[in-house]
Design an enzyme around this catalytic site. Sequence first.
Site, short mmCIF file in Angstrom:
data_model
loop_
_atom_site.label_atom_id
_atom_site.label_comp_id
_atom_site.label_asym_id
_atom_site.label_seq_id
_atom_site.Cartn_x
_atom_site.Cartn_y
_atom_site.Cartn_z
N GLU A 194 0.83 -1.21 0.00
CA GLU A 194 0.00 0.00 0.00
C GLU A 194 0.86 1.26 0.00
O GLU A 194 2.06 1.21 0.27
CB GLU A 194 -0.92 0.00 1.22
CG GLU A 194 -0.17 0.00 2.54
CD GLU A 194 -0.93 0.70 3.66
OE1 GLU A 194 -1.37 1.85 3.45
OE2 GLU A 194 -1.08 0.09 4.73
N LYS B 79 -5.41 10.74 0.60
CA LYS B 79 -5.58 9.40 1.17
C LYS B 79 -6.79 8.75 0.50
O LYS B 79 -7.91 9.26 0.60
CB LYS B 79 -5.78 9.51 2.69
CG LYS B 79 -6.00 8.17 3.40
CD LYS B 79 -6.13 8.38 4.90
CE LYS B 79 -6.70 7.16 5.60
NZ LYS B 79 -6.95 7.39 7.02
N VAL C 102 -5.38 0.20 2.84
CA VAL C 102 -5.56 -1.25 2.74
C VAL C 102 -6.80 -1.55 1.90
O VAL C 102 -6.80 -2.45 1.05
CB VAL C 102 -5.69 -1.88 4.15
CG1 VAL C 102 -6.16 -3.32 4.06
CG2 VAL C 102 -4.36 -1.78 4.89
N ASP D 56 -17.28 5.26 13.62
CA ASP D 56 -16.03 5.26 12.86
C ASP D 56 -15.45 3.85 12.78
O ASP D 56 -14.86 3.36 13.74
CB ASP D 56 -15.02 6.24 13.48
CG ASP D 56 -13.78 6.44 12.61
OD1 ASP D 56 -13.67 5.75 11.58
OD2 ASP D 56 -12.94 7.27 12.98
N SER E 54 -13.14 1.55 9.96
CA SER E 54 -12.37 1.66 8.73
C SER E 54 -13.03 0.91 7.58
O SER E 54 -13.55 -0.20 7.75
CB SER E 54 -10.97 1.09 8.95
OG SER E 54 -10.25 1.11 7.74
N ALA E 55 -12.97 1.50 6.39
CA ALA E 55 -13.45 0.84 5.18
C ALA E 55 -12.60 -0.39 4.84
O ALA E 55 -13.00 -1.21 4.01
CB ALA E 55 -13.45 1.82 4.01
N ASP E 56 -11.45 -0.52 5.51
CA ASP E 56 -10.63 -1.73 5.31
C ASP E 56 -11.48 -2.98 5.57
O ASP E 56 -11.37 -3.97 4.84
CB ASP E 56 -9.44 -1.76 6.29
CG ASP E 56 -8.39 -0.69 6.01
OD1 ASP E 56 -8.55 0.05 5.01
OD2 ASP E 56 -7.43 -0.60 6.80
N LYS F 115 -4.32 -1.81 14.24
CA LYS F 115 -3.62 -0.81 15.05
C LYS F 115 -4.17 -0.77 16.46
O LYS F 115 -5.38 -0.79 16.67
CB LYS F 115 -3.72 0.55 14.37
CG LYS F 115 -2.73 0.65 13.21
CD LYS F 115 -2.80 1.95 12.50
CE LYS F 115 -3.96 1.99 11.56
NZ LYS F 115 -3.71 1.53 10.21
N1 PSU Z 1 -0.83 0.74 8.96
C1 PSU Z 1 0.28 1.46 9.19
N2 PSU Z 1 0.30 2.76 8.80
C2 PSU Z 1 -0.74 3.32 8.09
C3 PSU Z 1 -1.91 2.54 7.83
C4 PSU Z 1 -1.89 1.26 8.29
O1 PSU Z 1 1.24 0.95 9.78
O2 PSU Z 1 -0.65 4.49 7.69
C5 PSU Z 1 -3.06 3.09 7.00
C6 PSU Z 1 -3.52 1.96 6.08
O3 PSU Z 1 -3.49 2.45 4.77
C7 PSU Z 1 -4.93 1.68 6.51
C8 PSU Z 1 -5.36 3.05 6.95
O4 PSU Z 1 -5.73 1.14 5.48
O5 PSU Z 1 -4.23 3.49 7.69
C9 PSU Z 1 -6.64 3.01 7.73
O6 PSU Z 1 -7.18 4.31 7.79
P1 PSU Z 1 -8.66 4.49 8.37
O7 PSU Z 1 -8.56 4.11 9.80
O8 PSU Z 1 -8.96 5.96 8.15
O9 PSU Z 1 -9.55 3.61 7.57
MN MN Z 2 -12.39 6.15 9.84
#
Ligand code: PSU
Ligand code: MN
Length: 307
Positions: free
Chosen positions: A28, A90, A110, A142, A144-146, A163
């Site tokens: 990614e 992003k 992701v 909230d 993640s769309a992941d 995370k």
């Molecule tokens: N893992 C990391 N660093 C990052 C991310 C993941 O070590 O920057 C990123 C990935 O691209 C993941 C995104 O898909 O954070 C998730 O963002 P959000 O929580 O807004 O969906």
């Molecule tokens: Mn989010």
Amino acid sequence: MTSTTSHLVIHPDVSAALLSGKAVVALESTIISHGLPSPRNVVVAKEIEDNVRAGGAVPATIAILDGKVHVGLNDSQLEQLGDPASNVVKVSTRDLGPVIASRANGATTVSATSHIAHLAGIKYFATGGLGGVHRGARETWDESADLVTLARTPITVVCAGVKSILDVGATVERLETLGITVVGFGTDRFPGFYRADSGYDVTWRVDTVEQAAAIATERDAIKAPGAIVLAQPVSAEDELDLALHDATLASGLEAATKANISGKDVTPFLLDWFHTKTNNASLEVNVTLINANARLAAQVAVAAARP
Ligand code: PSU
Ligand code: MN
């Protein structure tokens, strides 16, 4: 020769590997543009690719440049993505159409990376930590769309769990509901990104790359729609100190609320908070684990490609 298939610009090394059935690992780009500080981000982006090569596979970092979706980047393109002056958006799956249509630059999360990798025929993907359900999601919604993308994308993502800034228990429940297969690599515990153990179990465990490859191969054969999350913990020597982790997280969550951070800015804000407040100790953990994941993903892809 660079090939252009269905709006994808595929790097010649990647297209040659895909054509001959060789192992390819997708990477990614959000971690480069929004997850790591410049100029270290570009150094790390190249290191990650080198770890994929060391594991015997061809790296395919995915990103959007001037509205073109690239699968596999050269060094100058990696540098462009890591430059804060490049105005890189992003990009989650929902953002693909708008960013491509406006000919902008985008770093794929992701979610978007999985979608593009699958479209390109790539089956393995390495990252640091997945997105998931945020703390306080009962009020903010909230998530993640992941997660929803992985529910419908048959790819294998090697990561260090989700995370630790998230509500890990809620995320584990959502992974189950969404039909995403979680497999611990050499562990029965769900890894916690900066920490080796999040405090939750995984349902399945493997101890060899061959076992991991067999699961991915069988998932493909039976056409299960969801992703496999192959979760590899950071080693005990490399993980972030627990007290430092917990204190940094508590202050970061408070600061995010105070600063009214919401939506796609939450994760980059908290990651940056960690890097700053831990004097880059969290950055070193992040780099260590993503390099280890890149190598493991390559080894699994190689095992799966063996006749
Ligand atoms: N893992 C990391 N660093 C990052 C991310 C993941 O070590 O920057 C990123 C990935 O691209 C993941 C995104 O898909 O954070 C998730 O963002 P959000 O929580 O807004 O969906
Ligand atoms: Mn989010």
